[in-house]
Write an enzyme that holds these catalytic residues in place. Structure first.
Site, PDB file in Angstrom:
ATOM      1  N   PRO A 178       9.086   0.731  17.062  1.00  0.00           N
ATOM      2  CA  PRO A 178       9.698  -0.061  16.202  1.00  0.00           C
ATOM      3  C   PRO A 178       9.567  -1.503  15.863  1.00  0.00           C
ATOM      4  O   PRO A 178      10.301  -1.926  15.171  1.00  0.00           O
ATOM      5  CB  PRO A 178      11.238  -0.065  17.168  1.00  0.00           C
ATOM      6  CG  PRO A 178      10.678   0.390  18.493  1.00  0.00           C
ATOM      7  CD  PRO A 178       9.533   1.109  18.326  1.00  0.00           C
ATOM      8  N   GLY A 179       8.494  -2.103  16.520  1.00  0.00           N
ATOM      9  CA  GLY A 179       8.064  -3.481  16.251  1.00  0.00           C
ATOM     10  C   GLY A 179       7.695  -3.482  14.719  1.00  0.00           C
ATOM     11  O   GLY A 179       7.741  -4.493  14.235  1.00  0.00           O
ATOM     12  N   PHE A 201       0.866  -1.134  -0.195  1.00  0.00           N
ATOM     13  CA  PHE A 201      -0.146   0.074  -0.218  1.00  0.00           C
ATOM     14  C   PHE A 201       0.821   1.435   0.013  1.00  0.00           C
ATOM     15  O   PHE A 201       1.968   1.328   0.825  1.00  0.00           O
ATOM     16  CB  PHE A 201      -0.867   0.172   1.206  1.00  0.00           C
ATOM     17  CG  PHE A 201      -1.615   1.342   1.563  1.00  0.00           C
ATOM     18  CD1 PHE A 201      -3.099   1.628   0.810  1.00  0.00           C
ATOM     19  CD2 PHE A 201      -1.257   2.199   2.369  1.00  0.00           C
ATOM     20  CE1 PHE A 201      -3.559   2.764   1.014  1.00  0.00           C
ATOM     21  CE2 PHE A 201      -2.024   3.402   2.488  1.00  0.00           C
ATOM     22  CZ  PHE A 201      -3.269   3.649   1.853  1.00  0.00           C
ATOM     23  N   GLU A 238       1.312  25.869  13.993  1.00  0.00           N
ATOM     24  CA  GLU A 238       0.439  25.484  15.070  1.00  0.00           C
ATOM     25  C   GLU A 238       0.294  26.666  16.136  1.00  0.00           C
ATOM     26  O   GLU A 238      -0.622  26.692  16.716  1.00  0.00           O
ATOM     27  CB  GLU A 238       0.841  24.290  15.570  1.00  0.00           C
ATOM     28  CG  GLU A 238       0.826  23.050  14.511  1.00  0.00           C
ATOM     29  CD  GLU A 238       0.788  21.678  15.074  1.00  0.00           C
ATOM     30  OE1 GLU A 238       1.043  21.628  16.426  1.00  0.00           O
ATOM     31  OE2 GLU A 238       0.712  20.761  14.251  1.00  0.00           O
ATOM     32  N   ARG A 274       7.878  -9.942   7.898  1.00  0.00           N
ATOM     33  CA  ARG A 274       7.594  -8.921   8.435  1.00  0.00           C
ATOM     34  C   ARG A 274       6.577  -7.923   7.835  1.00  0.00           C
ATOM     35  O   ARG A 274       6.935  -7.453   6.552  1.00  0.00           O
ATOM     36  CB  ARG A 274       8.821  -8.071   8.985  1.00  0.00           C
ATOM     37  CG  ARG A 274       9.875  -9.091   9.555  1.00  0.00           C
ATOM     38  CD  ARG A 274       9.532  -9.347  10.962  1.00  0.00           C
ATOM     39  NE  ARG A 274      10.739 -10.209  11.584  1.00  0.00           N
ATOM     40  CZ  ARG A 274      10.543 -11.285  12.325  1.00  0.00           C
ATOM     41  NH1 ARG A 274       9.158 -11.629  12.659  1.00  0.00           N
ATOM     42  NH2 ARG A 274      11.541 -11.943  12.888  1.00  0.00           N
ATOM     43  N   GLU A 275       5.604  -7.408   8.431  1.00  0.00           N
ATOM     44  CA  GLU A 275       4.650  -6.309   8.236  1.00  0.00           C
ATOM     45  C   GLU A 275       5.295  -4.935   8.602  1.00  0.00           C
ATOM     46  O   GLU A 275       5.550  -4.811   9.696  1.00  0.00           O
ATOM     47  CB  GLU A 275       3.114  -6.443   8.461  1.00  0.00           C
ATOM     48  CG  GLU A 275       2.645  -7.822   7.917  1.00  0.00           C
ATOM     49  CD  GLU A 275       1.190  -8.025   8.532  1.00  0.00           C
ATOM     50  OE1 GLU A 275       1.003  -7.229   9.575  1.00  0.00           O
ATOM     51  OE2 GLU A 275       0.764  -9.080   8.359  1.00  0.00           O
ATOM     52  N   GLU A 279      -5.575  23.389   6.069  1.00  0.00           N
ATOM     53  CA  GLU A 279      -7.181  23.556   5.825  1.00  0.00           C
ATOM     54  C   GLU A 279      -8.072  22.781   6.829  1.00  0.00           C
ATOM     55  O   GLU A 279      -8.817  23.327   7.254  1.00  0.00           O
ATOM     56  CB  GLU A 279      -7.203  23.419   4.450  1.00  0.00           C
ATOM     57  CG  GLU A 279      -8.911  23.581   4.155  1.00  0.00           C
ATOM     58  CD  GLU A 279      -9.126  23.227   2.681  1.00  0.00           C
ATOM     59  OE1 GLU A 279     -10.505  23.307   2.191  1.00  0.00           O
ATOM     60  OE2 GLU A 279      -8.179  22.424   1.982  1.00  0.00           O
ATOM     61  N   ARG A 283      -7.716  13.992  17.566  1.00  0.00           N
ATOM     62  CA  ARG A 283      -7.066  12.910  17.150  1.00  0.00           C
ATOM     63  C   ARG A 283      -8.119  11.790  16.744  1.00  0.00           C
ATOM     64  O   ARG A 283      -8.595  10.997  17.680  1.00  0.00           O
ATOM     65  CB  ARG A 283      -5.872  12.461  17.890  1.00  0.00           C
ATOM     66  CG  ARG A 283      -4.881  13.421  18.122  1.00  0.00           C
ATOM     67  CD  ARG A 283      -4.281  13.776  16.835  1.00  0.00           C
ATOM     68  NE  ARG A 283      -2.792  14.416  17.024  1.00  0.00           N
ATOM     69  CZ  ARG A 283      -2.262  14.972  16.183  1.00  0.00           C
ATOM     70  NH1 ARG A 283      -2.598  14.750  14.742  1.00  0.00           N
ATOM     71  NH2 ARG A 283      -1.136  15.754  16.304  1.00  0.00           N
ATOM     72  N   GLU A 285      -7.241  21.526   9.584  1.00  0.00           N
ATOM     73  CA  GLU A 285      -6.536  21.494  11.148  1.00  0.00           C
ATOM     74  C   GLU A 285      -7.108  22.484  12.027  1.00  0.00           C
ATOM     75  O   GLU A 285      -7.129  23.648  11.535  1.00  0.00           O
ATOM     76  CB  GLU A 285      -4.844  21.562  10.966  1.00  0.00           C
ATOM     77  CG  GLU A 285      -4.349  21.458  12.226  1.00  0.00           C
ATOM     78  CD  GLU A 285      -2.665  21.220  11.855  1.00  0.00           C
ATOM     79  OE1 GLU A 285      -1.964  20.635  12.457  1.00  0.00           O
ATOM     80  OE2 GLU A 285      -2.304  22.127  10.958  1.00  0.00           O
ATOM     81  N   GLU A 305       6.383  23.951  11.401  1.00  0.00           N
ATOM     82  CA  GLU A 305       5.247  23.577  12.281  1.00  0.00           C
ATOM     83  C   GLU A 305       5.326  24.408  13.675  1.00  0.00           C
ATOM     84  O   GLU A 305       4.007  24.613  13.834  1.00  0.00           O
ATOM     85  CB  GLU A 305       5.642  22.063  12.557  1.00  0.00           C
ATOM     86  CG  GLU A 305       5.425  21.129  11.580  1.00  0.00           C
ATOM     87  CD  GLU A 305       4.086  21.018  10.805  1.00  0.00           C
ATOM     88  OE1 GLU A 305       3.066  21.331  11.695  1.00  0.00           O
ATOM     89  OE2 GLU A 305       3.804  20.711   9.982  1.00  0.00           O
ATOM     90  N   ALA A 345       3.900  19.976  16.626  1.00  0.00           N
ATOM     91  CA  ALA A 345       4.652  18.919  15.769  1.00  0.00           C
ATOM     92  C   ALA A 345       3.996  18.631  14.672  1.00  0.00           C
ATOM     93  O   ALA A 345       2.774  19.203  14.243  1.00  0.00           O
ATOM     94  CB  ALA A 345       4.413  17.426  16.726  1.00  0.00           C
TER      95      ALA A 345
END
Length: 182
Positions: free
Chosen positions: A114-115, A14, A96, A37-38, A138, A64, A140, A92, A76
């Protein structure tokens, strides 16, 4: 002895606006097994601990979607693929909060998950702030607020702040300033 896995094959699954997903086939060197591993590829981000002249840290509240919550976070943003993280942080912070900073100190980086994901966030400390105009994207919407380090640490310990970049940024900035002022 630990060794890195050997990549056998990598397949793109994807490609979106923000992330890419791939399926890697690897050989586990320690036992010779072949497994998959994905992986989520992410361009990374920058988070800024901005401290005003009163010693308060500038934060933003924003909705969020993954958690269906309004969260309190340090400013951020996401890097564009290949973008310089310092330049992204400067942009940023202005977008913000409306602030620009005369001093912008790099505090390091951390790996978000990190997994399965290569997202890395860079943390900056911004001081000697100059207020200008916000320039949000726009779709946010944020509310700005300010807190002391002590208030934020209490909020972190009471699980009122759950965002990892905010927790890490506050702790790194506080320790950096404590060491600098010794």
């Amino acid at each position: 002895m630990l060794e890195k896995e050997k990549l056998v094959k990598s397949e793109s699954i994807f490609e979106g606006r923000v992330i890419r997903v791939k399926l890697d086939t690897v050989e586990v060197v320690q036992n010779g097994n072949i497994t998959t591993r994905e992986l989520v590829e992410h361009p990374g981000g920058v988070a800024i601990v901005a401290i005003n002249d009163e010693g308060k840290i500038c934060l933003v509240r924003q909705y969020r979607r993954p958690f269906d919550e309004i969260m309190l976070e340090i400013p951020a943003g996401k890097l564009e693929w290949g973008e310089d993280h310092r330049e992204c942080g400067i942009r940023e912070l202005r977008e913000e909060t409306g602030y620009s900073a005369k001093e912008f100190v790099y505090l390091g980086e951390f790996y978000v998950t990190p997994g399965f994901c290569n997202e890395k966030i860079h943390i900056y400390l911004a001081t000697e702030l100059v207020l200008g105009e916000k320039d949000l994207d726009e779709n946010e919407f944020t509310e700005s607020c300010e807190y002391t380090f002590d208030e934020l640490v209490d909020m972190i310990m009471n699980n009122e702040i759950k965002d990892a970049k905010t927790v890490i940024g506050i702790m790194k900035a506080r320790e950096y300033l404590n060491r600098k002022n010794k």
